[in-house]
Design a protein around this motif. Structure first.
Motif, mmCIF file in Angstrom:
data_model
loop_
_atom_site.group_PDB
_atom_site.id
_atom_site.type_symbol
_atom_site.label_atom_id
_atom_site.label_comp_id
_atom_site.label_asym_id
_atom_site.label_seq_id
_atom_site.Cartn_x
_atom_site.Cartn_y
_atom_site.Cartn_z
ATOM 1 N N ASP A 35 0.824 -1.214 0.000
ATOM 2 C CA ASP A 35 0.000 0.000 0.000
ATOM 3 C C ASP A 35 0.856 1.262 0.000
ATOM 4 O O ASP A 35 0.566 2.225 -0.720
ATOM 5 N N MET A 38 2.313 1.634 -3.521
ATOM 6 C CA MET A 38 1.309 2.026 -4.511
ATOM 7 C C MET A 38 0.863 3.470 -4.310
ATOM 8 O O MET A 38 0.540 4.156 -5.284
ATOM 9 N N LEU A 42 1.292 5.022 -8.085
ATOM 10 C CA LEU A 42 0.147 5.376 -8.929
ATOM 11 C C LEU A 42 0.141 6.849 -9.331
ATOM 12 O O LEU A 42 -0.056 7.151 -10.517
ATOM 13 N N PRO A 55 -6.585 -1.497 -9.093
ATOM 14 C CA PRO A 55 -5.782 -1.995 -7.985
ATOM 15 C C PRO A 55 -5.076 -3.290 -8.382
ATOM 16 O O PRO A 55 -5.563 -4.037 -9.238
ATOM 17 N N PRO A 56 -3.933 -3.569 -7.781
ATOM 18 C CA PRO A 56 -3.211 -4.796 -8.146
ATOM 19 C C PRO A 56 -3.978 -6.030 -7.687
ATOM 20 O O PRO A 56 -4.727 -5.994 -6.710
#
Length: 68
Positions: A35, A38, A42, A55-56
């Motif tokens: 998290d 990301m 992003l 989202p992954p």
């Protein structure tokens, strides 16, 4: 972006090209580490003009054997 990828918690990373595009497989020591990464990655991808990604896809890993 000096030090940008120096995020704690990444245990393994690989990337390959598939018919569908770029596929990245990472192994993180926690979902919190993913998290945190990301939350930085992003916005950087968006700023660089990459198309928005969802989202992954994640799954739990129950055992990881690091090669020494």
């Amino acid at each position: 972006m000096d030090g940008f990828l120096a995020v704690g918690g990444l245990l393994f990373h690989t990337a390959t090209i598939t018919e569908a595009g770029l596929r990245i497989v990472d192994l993180w020591n926690s979902s919190g580490a993913l998290d945190a990464f990301m939350s930085r990655m992003l916005p950087a991808l968006k700023e660089a003009g990459f198309p928005e990604v969802g989202p992954p896809k994640t799954t739990e890993v129950y055992y990881y054997y690091p090669q020494r």
